[in-house]
Design a protein around this motif. Structure first.
Motif, PDB file in Angstrom:
ATOM      1  N   VAL A  49       0.832  -1.199   0.000  1.00 34.08           N
ATOM      2  CA  VAL A  49       0.000   0.000   0.000  1.00 34.08           C
ATOM      3  C   VAL A  49       0.873   1.259   0.000  1.00 34.08           C
ATOM      4  O   VAL A  49       0.498   2.284  -0.589  1.00 34.08           O
ATOM      5  N   ASP A  53       0.510   4.103  -2.769  1.00 36.57           N
ATOM      6  CA  ASP A  53       0.284   5.521  -2.448  1.00 36.57           C
ATOM      7  C   ASP A  53       1.278   6.421  -3.171  1.00 36.57           C
ATOM      8  O   ASP A  53       0.922   7.513  -3.627  1.00 36.57           O
ATOM      9  N   ASP A  64      -6.871   7.422  -2.466  1.00 40.10           N
ATOM     10  CA  ASP A  64      -7.541   6.111  -2.395  1.00 40.10           C
ATOM     11  C   ASP A  64      -8.117   5.680  -3.745  1.00 40.10           C
ATOM     12  O   ASP A  64      -8.959   4.781  -3.812  1.00 40.10           O
ATOM     13  N   TYR A  67      -7.969   1.916  -4.404  1.00 43.33           N
ATOM     14  CA  TYR A  67      -8.118   1.026  -3.245  1.00 43.33           C
ATOM     15  C   TYR A  67      -9.044  -0.165  -3.497  1.00 43.33           C
ATOM     16  O   TYR A  67      -8.764  -1.281  -3.056  1.00 43.33           O
ATOM     17  N   TYR A  70      -7.109  -2.505  -5.486  1.00 46.15           N
ATOM     18  CA  TYR A  70      -6.040  -3.102  -4.683  1.00 46.15           C
ATOM     19  C   TYR A  70      -6.580  -4.302  -3.893  1.00 46.15           C
ATOM     20  O   TYR A  70      -5.922  -5.349  -3.803  1.00 46.15           O
ATOM     21  N   PHE A  89      -2.553  -1.555   4.960  1.00 45.34           N
ATOM     22  CA  PHE A  89      -3.658  -1.121   4.102  1.00 45.34           C
ATOM     23  C   PHE A  89      -4.861  -0.696   4.947  1.00 45.34           C
ATOM     24  O   PHE A  89      -5.488   0.336   4.699  1.00 45.34           O
ATOM     25  N   CYS A  93      -6.725   2.938   5.201  1.00 42.60           N
ATOM     26  CA  CYS A  93      -8.168   3.076   5.001  1.00 42.60           C
ATOM     27  C   CYS A  93      -8.792   3.843   6.170  1.00 42.60           C
ATOM     28  O   CYS A  93      -9.686   4.674   5.976  1.00 42.60           O
ATOM     29  N   ARG A  98     -12.040   5.257   4.619  1.00 43.96           N
ATOM     30  CA  ARG A  98     -12.611   4.274   3.690  1.00 43.96           C
ATOM     31  C   ARG A  98     -13.132   3.053   4.453  1.00 43.96           C
ATOM     32  O   ARG A  98     -12.564   1.968   4.421  1.00 43.96           O
ATOM     33  N   CYS A 101     -13.898  -0.106   2.429  1.00 50.69           N
ATOM     34  CA  CYS A 101     -12.748  -0.975   2.131  1.00 50.69           C
ATOM     35  C   CYS A 101     -12.381  -1.831   3.346  1.00 50.69           C
ATOM     36  O   CYS A 101     -12.050  -3.010   3.208  1.00 50.69           O
TER      37      CYS A 101
END
Length: 462
Positions: A49, A53, A64, A67, A70, A89, A93, A98, A101
């Motif tokens: 991650v 990024d 994101d 994401y 991912y 990760f 998030c 997020r 996610c």
């Protein structure tokens, strides 16, 4: 036909081609080894991650942006789920909010029992940081759901954390939250249980549920005594990973004080006296460090001020001048003013001179801010009750404009914290003095009444 979403590495290649940037140039832009970047683009290396990024930032996309892909490419389709890859990760998030996610990844992990303690530890870390409560809530909820049939301490601790996060300004919601948490208190470790009982008692105090306040305060007292005796007589060490928010003896003394408050509120002033004596007599405390001496002094002060309250509430008005002089030295006097106005209404005592003396403090009152459950829950409720009782006092004396002004203030604050009993009390008091209300006040009352009927409150004064 459903459109196929291109893979992350395809998007990178497309970006480089469209912008005429070589892999080497891009690797310098994002500060990533060119060999590593090449392996990612060719699909020969898994993507972390942190690397994602950097790539996303280099492409000038939202952090994101990739994401969901991912999760699909690097977690779901991965031959094995590695916590060292998933954990960073999930933290990202949480930082970016997020929750969708996080929920998606957790649905993959919770079927494997080895991930449950890891997810719980992450939730604890996020909770302690204080910035990512929504993400912590998501983790706690999922761990609790996976543990719901286990009756485990971890399940109880999840429920305690969820209780702490969800308690807010809405008192109707707080009642449901507290009731949902109650069955889990006894499953907590003894140390966590003491703080949980303290928090529950304070929430129920803000709801004026005095039987509950007494019940949980007595539990706190009994558990505190057992733990204190074990700690000193059995030379038992506290679990190193567990730490109380206050010295152990404080829970015992505070429980006595809370029981006294509950008894006074229910009119059992003799029983309240017994509990007050228990909160003041701390000669049994073995510690003598500065923190202990600080708390002992506080409890002696609280016991004295509560003894005054006990006497005036039971009708001994002769001590009112002493009480006023004693409270004058206090930084926070709103609770004391509430007691005085309560006594004035109950025993028809004129307290105008006292209210005039403290008028600057009343006008300058600012709602305090703190994460402590007492400050969060009890003080806002006391503030509403003060203005309600002040309205009652003023209207009884025929000071209608000021009385209605106080009542409007009380009602609006009661609505803000959604305190059903206080809302109903305000409406009941208005009904009693409605004939003396100015037209503009009546217009506001009509709005109250419509909202009252919509929300289903009962019109009753208390």
């Amino acid at each position: 036909m459903e459109e196929i979403t291109p893979m992350i590495r395809t998007e990178i290649e497309k970006y480089l081609k469209q912008n005429g940037i070589t892999l080497t140039e891009f690797s310098h832009i994002i500060d990533l080894n060119v060999g590593t970047l090449s392996s990612i683009v060719t699909g020969n290396r898994s993507l972390s991650v942190n690397q994602l990024d950097r790539i996303t930032a280099g492409m000038e996309l939202p952090p994101d942006y990739f994401y969901e892909r991912y999760i699909e490419e690097c977690i779901i389709e991965s031959p094995s789920l590695h916590w060292r890859k998933i954990s960073p990760f999930l933290y990202r998030c949480a930082e970016l909010g997020r929750l969708d996610c996080i929920q998606c990844v957790m649905s993959l992990l919770l079927d494997t029992s080895m991930y449950i303690p890891l997810l719980f530890e992450m939730a604890e870390d996020l909770f302690q940081k204080g910035e990512y409560q929504e993400a912590a809530t998501c983790l706690y909820e999922n761990v609790a759901e996976s543990e719901r049939k286990q009756h485990s301490e971890r399940l109880a601790l999840c429920q305690y954390r969820l209780f702490s996060i969800r308690i807010g300004k809405d008192q109707a919601q707080n009642l449901q939250t507290a009731a949902k948490f109650e069955p889990f208190v006894d499953r907590l470790d003894e140390i966590d249980q003491l703080d949980a009982l303290k928090d529950l008692a304070n929430v129920y105090r803000s709801l004026s549920s005095w039987d509950k306040v007494y019940k949980f305060s007595r539990q706190m007292y009994q558990l505190g005594k057992i733990q204190y005796d074990l700690a000193h007589n059995a030379k038992r060490e506290m679990k190193p990973e567990k730490k109380l928010s206050r010295p152990l003896f404080v829970y015992i003394a505070y429980a006595e004080l809370m029981c006294a408050n509950a008894c006074d509120a229910k009119g059992d002033h003799e029983q309240a006296k017994e509990h007050l004596r228990g909160s003041a007599d701390l000669s049994w405390v073995k510690e003598s460090d500065p923190d202990t001496l600080h708390w002992i002094k506080k409890f002696q002060h609280w016991a004295k001020i509560n003894t005054y309250v006990n006497r005036i509430m039971s009708g001994d008005i002769s001590v009112l001048p002493d009480y006023v002089e004693y409270m004058a030295g206090e930084k926070e006097i709103f609770a004391e003013l509430l007691n005085i106005i309560e006594v004035a209404n109950r025993y028809n005592v004129d307290v105008d001179h006292i209210l005039q003396r403290f008028e600057p403090q009343i006008a300058a009152y600012q709602e305090p801010s703190s994460s402590d459950m007492y400050t969060q829950q009890v003080l806002p409720e006391e503030y509403v009750r003060f203005w309600y009782k002040m309205a009652k006092y003023s209207l009884n004396k025929g000071r209608y404009p000021y009385g209605f002004e106080c009542l409007i203030n009380a009602f609006e604050k009661a609505v803000t914290i959604n305190h059903g009993i206080l809302i109903a009390n305000c409406i009941g008091l208005f009904e009693r003095y409605k004939a003396y209300a100015a037209p503009e006040i009546l217009a506001r009352y009509d709005l109250w009444e419509r909202n009252d009927q919509k929300d289903g409150f009962n019109l009753s004064d208390g």
